[in-house]
Design a protein around this motif. Structure first.
Motif, PDB file in Angstrom:
ATOM      1  N   ASN A 291       0.764  -1.204  -0.209  1.00  0.00           N
ATOM      2  CA  ASN A 291       0.083   0.001   0.000  1.00  0.00           C
ATOM      3  C   ASN A 291       0.732   1.189   0.039  1.00  0.00           C
ATOM      4  O   ASN A 291       0.592   2.349   0.593  1.00  0.00           O
ATOM      5  N   GLY A 292       2.138   1.156  -0.567  1.00  0.00           N
ATOM      6  CA  GLY A 292       3.035   2.204  -0.614  1.00  0.00           C
ATOM      7  C   GLY A 292       3.886   2.586   0.271  1.00  0.00           C
ATOM      8  O   GLY A 292       4.632   3.641   0.374  1.00  0.00           O
ATOM      9  N   PHE A 293       3.774   1.793   1.431  1.00  0.00           N
ATOM     10  CA  PHE A 293       4.700   2.014   2.486  1.00  0.00           C
ATOM     11  C   PHE A 293       5.651   0.529   2.659  1.00  0.00           C
ATOM     12  O   PHE A 293       5.556  -0.368   2.173  1.00  0.00           O
ATOM     13  N   TYR A 294       6.783   0.970   3.590  1.00  0.00           N
ATOM     14  CA  TYR A 294       7.822  -0.199   3.588  1.00  0.00           C
ATOM     15  C   TYR A 294       7.575  -0.716   5.074  1.00  0.00           C
ATOM     16  O   TYR A 294       7.885   0.002   5.898  1.00  0.00           O
ATOM     17  N   TYR A 295       7.344  -1.854   5.101  1.00  0.00           N
ATOM     18  CA  TYR A 295       7.222  -2.686   6.101  1.00  0.00           C
ATOM     19  C   TYR A 295       8.436  -3.449   6.560  1.00  0.00           C
ATOM     20  O   TYR A 295       9.091  -4.206   5.686  1.00  0.00           O
ATOM     21  N   LEU A 296       8.708  -3.858   7.763  1.00  0.00           N
ATOM     22  CA  LEU A 296      10.075  -4.480   8.283  1.00  0.00           C
ATOM     23  C   LEU A 296       9.419  -5.569   9.086  1.00  0.00           C
ATOM     24  O   LEU A 296       8.398  -5.515   9.899  1.00  0.00           O
ATOM     25  N   ASN A 297      10.202  -6.683   9.130  1.00  0.00           N
ATOM     26  CA  ASN A 297       9.909  -8.017  10.042  1.00  0.00           C
ATOM     27  C   ASN A 297      10.348  -7.488  11.365  1.00  0.00           C
ATOM     28  O   ASN A 297      11.670  -8.214  11.694  1.00  0.00           O
ATOM     29  N   LEU A 298      10.070  -7.230  12.495  1.00  0.00           N
ATOM     30  CA  LEU A 298      10.434  -7.001  13.695  1.00  0.00           C
ATOM     31  C   LEU A 298      10.260  -8.266  14.563  1.00  0.00           C
ATOM     32  O   LEU A 298       9.093  -8.397  14.837  1.00  0.00           O
ATOM     33  N   GLU A 299      11.445  -8.809  15.075  1.00  0.00           N
ATOM     34  CA  GLU A 299      11.139 -10.145  15.617  1.00  0.00           C
ATOM     35  C   GLU A 299      11.279 -10.024  17.155  1.00  0.00           C
ATOM     36  O   GLU A 299      10.766 -10.956  17.884  1.00  0.00           O
ATOM     37  N   GLY A 300      11.807  -8.900  17.814  1.00  0.00           N
ATOM     38  CA  GLY A 300      11.871  -8.751  19.095  1.00  0.00           C
ATOM     39  C   GLY A 300      12.639  -7.729  19.471  1.00  0.00           C
ATOM     40  O   GLY A 300      13.009  -6.761  18.731  1.00  0.00           O
ATOM     41  N   ILE A 301      12.631  -7.112  20.728  1.00  0.00           N
ATOM     42  CA  ILE A 301      13.291  -6.013  21.545  1.00  0.00           C
ATOM     43  C   ILE A 301      13.938  -6.358  22.827  1.00  0.00           C
ATOM     44  O   ILE A 301      13.435  -7.151  23.570  1.00  0.00           O
ATOM     45  N   SER A 302      14.969  -5.886  22.978  1.00  0.00           N
ATOM     46  CA  SER A 302      15.877  -6.173  24.020  1.00  0.00           C
ATOM     47  C   SER A 302      16.208  -4.827  24.634  1.00  0.00           C
ATOM     48  O   SER A 302      16.429  -3.730  24.104  1.00  0.00           O
ATOM     49  N   VAL A 303      16.316  -4.812  26.028  1.00  0.00           N
ATOM     50  CA  VAL A 303      16.959  -3.828  26.869  1.00  0.00           C
ATOM     51  C   VAL A 303      18.303  -4.353  27.476  1.00  0.00           C
ATOM     52  O   VAL A 303      18.035  -4.980  28.451  1.00  0.00           O
ATOM     53  N   GLY A 304      19.309  -3.745  27.062  1.00  0.00           N
ATOM     54  CA  GLY A 304      20.831  -4.316  27.292  1.00  0.00           C
ATOM     55  C   GLY A 304      20.595  -5.726  26.959  1.00  0.00           C
ATOM     56  O   GLY A 304      20.315  -5.921  25.930  1.00  0.00           O
ATOM     57  N   ASN A 305      20.776  -6.745  28.137  1.00  0.00           N
ATOM     58  CA  ASN A 305      21.027  -8.034  27.678  1.00  0.00           C
ATOM     59  C   ASN A 305      19.699  -8.606  27.917  1.00  0.00           C
ATOM     60  O   ASN A 305      19.708 -10.023  27.786  1.00  0.00           O
ATOM     61  N   GLU A 306      18.736  -7.854  28.081  1.00  0.00           N
ATOM     62  CA  GLU A 306      17.232  -8.682  28.572  1.00  0.00           C
ATOM     63  C   GLU A 306      16.417  -8.856  27.528  1.00  0.00           C
ATOM     64  O   GLU A 306      16.114  -7.609  26.980  1.00  0.00           O
ATOM     65  N   ASN A 307      16.109  -9.801  26.972  1.00  0.00           N
ATOM     66  CA  ASN A 307      15.061  -9.862  25.947  1.00  0.00           C
ATOM     67  C   ASN A 307      13.539  -9.604  26.384  1.00  0.00           C
ATOM     68  O   ASN A 307      13.053 -10.346  27.469  1.00  0.00           O
ATOM     69  N   LEU A 308      12.871  -8.847  25.748  1.00  0.00           N
ATOM     70  CA  LEU A 308      11.529  -8.433  26.634  1.00  0.00           C
ATOM     71  C   LEU A 308      10.522  -9.478  26.216  1.00  0.00           C
ATOM     72  O   LEU A 308      10.698 -10.207  25.097  1.00  0.00           O
ATOM     73  N   ASN A 309       9.481  -9.655  27.144  1.00  0.00           N
ATOM     74  CA  ASN A 309       8.524 -10.922  26.840  1.00  0.00           C
ATOM     75  C   ASN A 309       7.236 -10.373  26.265  1.00  0.00           C
ATOM     76  O   ASN A 309       6.361  -9.689  26.648  1.00  0.00           O
ATOM     77  N   ILE A 310       7.633 -10.591  24.773  1.00  0.00           N
ATOM     78  CA  ILE A 310       6.836 -10.005  23.617  1.00  0.00           C
ATOM     79  C   ILE A 310       6.204 -11.198  22.940  1.00  0.00           C
ATOM     80  O   ILE A 310       7.082 -11.842  22.718  1.00  0.00           O
ATOM     81  N   THR A 311       4.902 -11.252  22.912  1.00  0.00           N
ATOM     82  CA  THR A 311       4.389 -12.357  22.288  1.00  0.00           C
ATOM     83  C   THR A 311       4.561 -12.444  20.767  1.00  0.00           C
ATOM     84  O   THR A 311       4.625 -11.537  19.918  1.00  0.00           O
ATOM     85  N   PRO A 312       5.092 -13.765  20.225  1.00  0.00           N
ATOM     86  CA  PRO A 312       5.527 -13.724  18.768  1.00  0.00           C
ATOM     87  C   PRO A 312       4.546 -13.391  17.873  1.00  0.00           C
ATOM     88  O   PRO A 312       3.161 -13.730  18.068  1.00  0.00           O
ATOM     89  N   GLY A 313       4.663 -12.867  16.908  1.00  0.00           N
ATOM     90  CA  GLY A 313       3.637 -12.337  15.816  1.00  0.00           C
ATOM     91  C   GLY A 313       2.808 -11.113  15.982  1.00  0.00           C
ATOM     92  O   GLY A 313       2.138 -10.768  15.254  1.00  0.00           O
TER      93      GLY A 313
END
Length: 455
Positions: A291-313
């Motif tokens: 639809n004219g926009f550039y989408y990225l596949n973001l798989e996760g986020i971390s703060v320092g060495n800690e991966n955030l508890n984010i539901t996949p998908g």
């Protein structure tokens, strides 16, 4: 207020026309499609911008960035599938914010026509057409430089209805009684631009002289409505269609841009590169163009060495909306609500140990604010990392994640999205990076770099 505008406007005109003078007397010129076409980008709050207000306070700039960001998010949500939960009231929004449909963040200048006439346009990754206001104007807004008059250009030509560029437009709107090709863009907020699809010579300045490119397709807008507060001449679309300047410059369909310190009004090294010489280096991750926009596949986020508890998908794009867009027109970033909550809780846990909380006014959505100064009190804070597909990690420091709200309070520069809403990587998060778009390979590359070394 009039004195402030006159002062910044005069400085902009000085920069604009001295650029024109140096560019007019350049000793080298090219009329072929260039290997590398570099264009300086002017941030809207730069001293070189017609929007500049040197008397604006830190808080006024922060609130303007907030207002334009929620306006842009609402536009993107409506454009890509699902309306935003943010609502707008006329007494809450400054003039020009509701019409911020193409996200006025970075401006580019070059010349159109023969003889060349300088113009100034908004860079927009979410648009697929270069268009400028043109005389005669049926309806036009007031821009900071003279409106382009195609009758005075010896190389201007309106496209016919059977031209390839016109054929891709909706047929019920593309032709007039004279078999001239027309275009019309309507935005979610009822703003619109309408006129002739035409060709003319575009002339660009670079450190090596000037580059002149003939027969470039652009929209010559004679009816431009609902764009209160704009001062630039139009839009430079970097989207994924045949009418985009990215497609017209070269067959490899590449472009890159580098963003430096957007909080420094004197910073002069932001740049856009078009053509095969675009800088495609660093991490690489797939882009989806929808639809004219550039989408990225973001798989996760971390703060320092800690991966955030984010539901996949939760960052996946669906038929009803969602997904993650990288956008050149939105200052702050936005995250889907569960990801936003996880990130804010992790940062709050760190910051509560060292700083005192502050409360932003109820009218603002900033939910994580502290007393202090970003450059002084956040040095050494663990970085936030966005983990994109193909192991592409985008590391964000304090300047990308926090904004100074006033002299002694800063807040997290991320907006809370909806449960199944859109996430956006805004320009604050893109600071100190070069981003390279390869539209053939459908890849986005990025690396941390000082834009000055690329100038």
């Amino acid at each position: 207020m009039e004195t402030t505008f006159a002062s910044s406007h005069s400085l902009f005109l000085f920069f604009f026309f001295t650029t024109f003078i140096s560019f007019s007397f350049a000793t080298t010129a090219s009329t072929t499609k260039p290997h590398r076409l570099a264009i300086k980008l002017i941030h809207r709050d730069s001293i070189f911008s017609p929007f500049s207000n040197p008397k604006a306070t830190i808080r006024e700039r922060a609130e303007r960035a907030f207002q334009t960001s929620i306006s842009r998010l609402a536009y993107l949500q409506a454009k890509t599938g699902r309306p935003s939960s943010y609502s707008f009231h006329s007494n809450d929004i400054q003039a020009g914010v509701i019409a911020d449909n193409e996200g006025i963040q970075f401006l580019a200048n070059f010349s159109i026509g023969t003889p060349p006439v300088q113009t100034l346009v908004t860079m927009a990754t979410g648009s697929d057409l270069l268009w400028v206001q043109c005389l005669p104007c049926t309806k036009c807004y007031n821009q900071s430089i003279p409106i382009f008059d195609p009758s005075k250009s010896s190389t201007y030509s309106i496209l016919s209805c059977d031209s390839p560029s016109c054929i891709i437009l909706p047929r019920d709107k593309a032709c007039d009684s004279s078999q001239h090709c027309n275009y019309e863009y309507r935005f979610i907020d009822n703003a619109s631009t309408k006129g002739n699809l035409a060709t003319d010579v575009l002339t660009f300045e670079s450190s090596k002289g000037t580059t002149t490119i003939p027969n470039m397709v652009f929209g010559c807008g004679h009816e431009n409505e609902g764009m209160t507060g704009r001062q630039e001449a139009g839009t430079l679309g970097l989207g994924y269609k045949e009418t985009s300047i990215v497609y017209q410059i070269g067959s490899d369909k590449k472009f890159s841009y580098c963003i430096g310190n957007i909080s420094d009004p004197s910073y002069a090294y932001n740049q856009l590169v078009l053509g095969s010489g675009a800088i495609i280096e660093g991490y690489s991750t797939p882009i989806e163009i929808y639809n004219g926009f550039y989408y990225l596949n973001l798989e996760g986020i971390s703060v320092g060495n800690e991966n955030l508890n984010i539901t996949p998908g939760i960052f996946d794009r669906t038929d009803s909306g969602g997904g993650v867009i990288i956008d050149s027109g939105m200052t702050y970033s936005a995250l889907q609500i569960d990801a936003y909550n996880a990130l804010s809780v992790a940062l709050e846990k760190l910051l509560d140990q060292i700083l005192e909380k502050a409360t932003a006014p109820p009218s603002e959505p900033f939910k994580l604010c502290y007393k202090g100064v970003v450059g002084r009190d956040l040095t050494g804070l663990p970085v936030v990392t966005f983990h994109f597909a193909d192991d592409a990690d985008m590391v964000l420091d304090e300047w990308s994640m926090f904004m100074q709200y006033n002299e002694d309070v800063f807040c997290m520069a991320v907006l809370q999205g909806d449960l199944d809403g859109l996430s956006v990587i805004g320009t604050m998060a893109q600071q100190y990076f070069n981003f390279g778009y390869d539209l053939v390979a459908k890849k986005l590359s990025f690396e941390v770099i000082d834009c000055e070394v690329l100038a």
